[in-house]
Enzyme design. Structure first.
Site, PDB file in Angstrom:
ATOM      1  N   ASP A 174       1.285  -1.320   0.189  1.00 28.95           N
ATOM      2  CA  ASP A 174       0.137   0.415   0.084  1.00 28.95           C
ATOM      3  C   ASP A 174       1.154   1.013   0.342  1.00 28.95           C
ATOM      4  OD1 ASP A 174      -1.880   2.182   0.774  1.00 28.95           O
ATOM      5  OD2 ASP A 174      -3.069   0.208   1.458  1.00 28.95           O
ATOM      6  N   SER A 223      -6.917   4.656  -1.497  1.00 30.84           N
ATOM      7  CA  SER A 223      -6.391   2.968  -1.111  1.00 30.84           C
ATOM      8  C   SER A 223      -8.484   2.044  -1.649  1.00 30.84           C
ATOM      9  CB  SER A 223      -6.514   2.573  -0.658  1.00 30.84           C
ATOM     10  OG  SER A 223      -4.960   2.993   0.406  1.00 30.84           O
ATOM     11  N   THR A 284      -8.071  -1.880   1.911  1.00 24.80           N
ATOM     12  CA  THR A 284      -7.463  -2.826   0.990  1.00 24.80           C
ATOM     13  C   THR A 284      -8.498  -3.919   0.773  1.00 24.80           C
ATOM     14  OG1 THR A 284      -5.925  -1.180   0.783  1.00 24.80           O
ATOM     15  CG2 THR A 284      -5.649  -3.789  -0.440  1.00 24.80           C
ATOM     16  N   ASP A 444       2.101   2.171   4.084  1.00 23.51           N
ATOM     17  CA  ASP A 444       1.284   3.371   3.549  1.00 23.51           C
ATOM     18  C   ASP A 444       1.488   4.324   4.480  1.00 23.51           C
ATOM     19  OD1 ASP A 444      -0.882   5.722   1.743  1.00 23.51           O
ATOM     20  OD2 ASP A 444      -1.954   4.652   4.066  1.00 23.51           O
ATOM     21  N   HIS A 448       2.785   8.137   5.464  1.00 24.72           N
ATOM     22  CA  HIS A 448       1.250   8.831   6.569  1.00 24.72           C
ATOM     23  C   HIS A 448       1.611   9.651   7.162  1.00 24.72           C
ATOM     24  CE1 HIS A 448      -2.058   9.540   3.482  1.00 24.72           C
ATOM     25  NE2 HIS A 448      -1.790   7.717   3.635  1.00 24.72           N
ATOM     26  N   ASP A 489      -0.908   0.804  -4.394  1.00 21.85           N
ATOM     27  CA  ASP A 489      -2.900   1.411  -5.170  1.00 21.85           C
ATOM     28  C   ASP A 489      -2.422   2.535  -5.060  1.00 21.85           C
ATOM     29  OD1 ASP A 489      -1.842   1.494  -2.300  1.00 21.85           O
ATOM     30  OD2 ASP A 489      -3.568   0.922  -1.452  1.00 21.85           O
ATOM     31  N   HIS A 490      -1.782   3.404  -5.078  1.00 29.36           N
ATOM     32  CA  HIS A 490      -0.893   5.017  -5.006  1.00 29.36           C
ATOM     33  C   HIS A 490       0.334   4.459  -4.481  1.00 29.36           C
ATOM     34  CE1 HIS A 490      -0.916   5.445  -0.479  1.00 29.36           C
ATOM     35  NE2 HIS A 490      -2.191   5.104  -1.196  1.00 29.36           N
TER      36      HIS A 490
END
Lengths: 657, 657
Positions: A174, A223, A284, A444, A448, A489-490
């Site tokens: 992620d 996500s 997810t 992810d 963050h 996913d990004h």
């Protein structure tokens, strides 16, 4: 991944309930007549989907036209070269009843500041659980307001229907970008004179691709909608799980699209596994079975894992064979503080349905490969690799999955969960094959909060998991029958620019002087994470020293206010920014984070307390049957179509439906 | 690309003259006995190279051992399984004479602040222009200080020797990352509901790879040593062109390695073309023929283009067939202000050697395909696509390539230069084939000065050039005989996180409030660069509006102090930081840049006035013969070996040498 916690649940609900997109009335509907799935949608032959139609009547604002919402709109379908047919007849369903609602939105930030929303009245209809079988181009036409037309061009892709793979294992890092993989390689693998002495498992994959993550109505994705693209072949809106976002208030009535897990289960009876290091109701994992515009409907997500979608006629679903992750608070009884769907004890609910339940690594190791398994190992997100393996005292928190407020000390990692999942799925699926999604969620989550070290630790754990999984599949003699994909996913806008002499940085008293501790180009020197220290891990590539004197000069392009010292946080994940007061509307650098570092103003809105997602294409690594489908550059939805084609899921006619 | 201008020429020379690496005595030599090429070096069979040996005697500092530098060291070569032979005998050359020098370095930043360098005395030897022919593993052993040994493991790669491609076209987007390609696609191509309506040419390439750019002695690279890796298969040190960096003061005596251009020319007689939008003596074009530790020896670079290396016995070289770019100041007479090698007029020098000389696009269009061509179109770097096509008044500067101080208004772009280069190379090479390197240099140069818009314009121009080149190769019926590669030499830590409402930003008076103009996730909305505006370009994908209200929220991870308004600079490239005084030791945000924007402190040392390179793996797009060699993840040097293998340049024996 999680949206900035500063937005908070209340705001998120408000946003989705009112569809109040700053700048956009409804991104997928630039005109006043809306068709979902919208123009440019691609479909797998035989994939179930809902159709939502809306006619918008703006009451005020720049689009106000004095019209009432049309009650007499019509909707028809035409395959290219064939005649246009009204949808109810085309799909052989009853004409749906007319619905009505309204919503408000802000045209821009000035309107938001002035609190002058624009109001829109809506008439709408929904056709539920239809499918297109014949490959080719279609037009779907909404006719409204006495002859205005919205035409959606749809494509049912012409895919080979012969199944080429028995199994699919889809790893999702992620938020993982190529930049992060490069950084993880640098700290986890040794170089001599510029030559790596060992390789990442990902680096050994024969086929490399890039997927474009652009969302349906914004170029940055989260996500939820990116998982929707990967699992359904349909791009969607931020926060959406397995649906297109309509403008209604109900987060559960949005038009659904069938997922790869649902189709695979329905058409082949194969086994499905869902593994994540996040709380398991997170986007997810959730997007494999949930269908809601609002990803924060965690209770309903848990319900959907076990029972599928029950509020509408939908695809048959009997639960995954494996469900492993965190998020015990959505399982244990409200009597213990759980926040569960319909106030049930969901451990009991799963047990009633034949699941073995596991709460720790020791129990997981004993799981029978013949039984369905639910493994929930902590409240909230699972502990990070760095805390489980190096800074272990950070596990001393009241996060036991039982809900008894003891510590969750015996948590498995992504590797243990994934290997056990493969065992169970392989055993239970027999000749039918399996689909496994395994997510390294905290790459992810740690990006963050600007905790680069923990994020890279999670990435190295993912790579170690992929390596072990490939070895396991080889042992089981099914590697050649298994398509293994690794993707994200990004991204986050992360990179490494050099090194930081943390000793020198700490010795300076002035921020501008501290900046001299940064070494770029030649003065970046060599990674000290492998050349010093004495940490060792059996047969694995992780740093031997997480706090060398010369650390990585790393970071994100867009940040909240924060203090950077480029040193590992030994006492647990970072909290870079703190609110200035109880309203939590403005954040400043956390005085207790980044000790001795440089205080830096962010570029993100001051209401943000953490980093955000980025635009970059993300990598795809492919190995096994159909690997050739995943080379080059393509859309995120092509991952779905590639997996579906490899599994032979396209159905050119209704037989068996 | 260029190192930070704040370092400046004087410092750069000092750095390289003294090899004063902060943190490292000599990165490729961790012990006191040094062998170049060092441990882990790979070779193409038959590739010429020099060998440099050094023995270090540290006088003071942490490594001081009281020894004098050894005068009696020996050096031997052994192929695996065969006997060790002294090098002079092995290569059948005379034993080189002993050399002596000394150098100083700083052990760390504290030593630098205290001005306490460490002194090292050196004895050394060099074997010039040798080669290894037989594929396999070798050990090269330096024995010094009464029995200490430094063993370098060398590998002569076992490659197929059958030539598979007639031509190679190598496009280099200097500093170009996947993140930048994604951003360029977003502003240059239109989406509807998340689906791109047109593709980048790069996105259409069948094979995608990632190359690891890690330098030989630092993990961040510059364009000089990365070009060296791409062209020679040998990683090197920052600032090095076609050599390993030894510790001597002379920038021209470092051990050389033969480049792909030199080998291709020597072994096949094929034509070579060099095209760049930089001043043509810049690192990326220079590294094809120059051999110096100091990339700023621009005059010598121009000399090497025409005459090759003449101060040592080296490979035969008679000049490229095409040399197009900027940098007129290294060509026109010193009487006009030129800074030329040996004070010559290099236009005349090239003309004497049979070159047609072109100074503008009109003249270039008329160039005969039968003649060698030199095209120099401006002083310094060439004008950017955005200034040539949109903000054309910025061309009004005294940069005429003639040196007459008029404006260089009629400059070609990368596309015009590359297409003409293909014409000439195709015509002149006949059956021998050609090698063309075409560089979009200012992707990097504009990222350095945080001018994201111009950088993305350069990237879109590169893509447009690739598209046109492929069409041209098809027209000439040689596309199937041409390996086309597109890659980069390193990255910048760039990404896009959302959009900026520039109208709202400009209307706020306080920096913290200006930050609210940033829209992330769903509020990023859609790209306005294609959906608004009226700029059109024939058959090309560029923005129709470079200054929409909603711009990209984009930037770098590491910056100097600067002011950001996320708006295109209509009056020419950005200058983000300015010096606080004449010493130019400290930079602050330029008050004349980023009008109305947010003032931000950087993280780079305050002596830096621009951005820096980053670690990330960079993409490789491959099409044509041997394309399969370029999939997956590999080292930057593998680009050289892939091209060399495809051209059949490996020579397993001395015949013909």
């Amino acid at each position: 991944m999680k949206l900035s916690s500063s937005i908070g649940l209340a705001t998120a609900l408000l946003l989705s309930a009112a569809s109040a997109q700053t700048y956009q009335r409804l991104g997928t509907c630039p005109t006043l007549g809306c068709v979902f799935p919208p123009d440019q949608a691609d479909f797998l032959a035989g994939q179930f989907f809902d159709i939502r139609l809306e006619v918008h009547a703006p009451v005020n604002g720049s689009e106000a036209n004095g019209l009432l919402p049309d009650e007499n709109f019509t909707f028809s379908i035409a395959k290219k070269g064939k005649k246009e047919t009204l949808a109810a007849k085309y799909f052989n369903v009853a004409e749906p009843k007319l619905e009505r609602w309204n919503f408000t939105w802000y045209e821009d930030l000035f309107a938001r500041d002035a609190k002058t929303p624009s109001l829109v009245n809506v008439t709408a209809k929904a056709y539920r659980r239809v499918a297109l079988f014949e490959a080719g181009e279609y037009t779907a036409t909404l006719t409204y307001n006495n002859g205005s037309k919205t035409v959606a061009n749809w494509l049912v892709r012409d895919l080979e229907t012969v199944r080429k793979t028995k199994n699919v294992v889809l790893f999702i890092g992620d938020g993982m970008t190529t930049n992060m993989i490069t950084a993880a390689r640098l700290i986890g693998h040794k170089t001599i004179n510029g030559k790596y002495q060992s390789k990442m498992q990902m680096d050994k994959f024969p086929v490399l691709g890039h997927q474009m993550t652009h969302s349906i109505d914004s170029f940055i994705t989260d996500s939820a909608n990116s998982a929707t693209a990967l699992y359904t072949g349909h791009k969607s809106t931020v926060n959406c799980l397995g649906v297109y976002a309509d403008s209604s208030k109900d987060p559960f009535d949005d038009p659904k699209v069938e997922t790869i897990a649902e189709m695979f289960h329905r058409l082949t009876g194969g086994a499905v596994g869902i593994v994540s290091t996040a709380f398991i109701a997170d986007a997810t994992p959730a997007a494999l079975t949930a269908h809601t515009r609002d990803r924060s409907q965690y209770g309903a997500v848990i319900d959907s894992f076990l029972y599928g979608i029950t509020n509408y006629t939908w695809t048959n679903w009997t639960g995954p064979d494996v469900l492993f992750g965190g998020g015990a608070e959505q399982f244990y009884s409200p009597a213990l503080g759980g926040k569960t769907y319909q106030n049930k004890d969901w451990y009991e609910e799963f047990q009633k349905n034949g699941y073995e339940v596991h709460w720790n690594k020791t129990s997981l190791a004993t799981a029978k490969s013949t039984d369905k398994a639910l493994g929930i190992f902590t409240v909230s997100n699972m502990a990070k690799w760095l805390d489980r393996n190096v800074y272990t005292t950070n596990l001393n928190q009241s996060l036991s999955p039982s809900g008894d407020k003891t510590a969750a000390l015996d948590q498995p990692g992504l590797k243990e969960m994934t290997l056990k999942a493969v065992d169970i799925l392989h055993k239970r699926s027999g000749n039918k094959g399996f689909f496994l999604m395994s997510e390294a969620a905290s790459i992810d989550k740690m990006m963050h909060v600007l905790d680069y070290d923990r994020a890279l630790g999670e990435l190295l754990e993912l790579d170690d998991t992929i390596k072990a999984t490939i070895a396991k599949l080889k042992d089981l003699d099914v590697l050649k029958d298994t398509l293994v994909l690794v993707t994200a996913d990004h991204g986050h806008g992360f990179d490494v620019m050099g090194s930081v002499d943390t000793t020198y940085l700490a010795a300076q008293n002035v921020d501008r002087k501290k900046r001299d501790a940064v070494g770029t180009y030649q003065n970046s020197g060599l990674s000290q994470y492998q050349n010093t220290g004495n940490l060792t891990y059996t047969d694995s590539n992780f740093p031997s020293n997480w706090s060398p004197r010369y650390t990585l000069f790393q970071g994100l392009m867009a940040d909240p206010d924060r203090r950077e010292n480029w040193s590992v946080r030994k006492d647990g994940p970072r909290l870079p920014a703190t609110p200035v007061d109880d309203t939590k509307k403005e954040y400043v650098a956390n005085p207790n984070d980044g000790a001795g570092g440089i205080k830096l103003d962010g570029t993100l809105p001051v209401g943000d307390d953490q980093g955000v997602h980025s635009l970059t294409d993300v990598p795809v690594f492919a190995m096994g049957p159909c690997q050739e489908l995943f080379g080059g550059v393509y859309s995120s939805i092509d991952i779905f179509f590639g997996m579906a084609e490899c599994l032979g899921l396209a159905r050119g006619n209704k037989s068996g439906y």
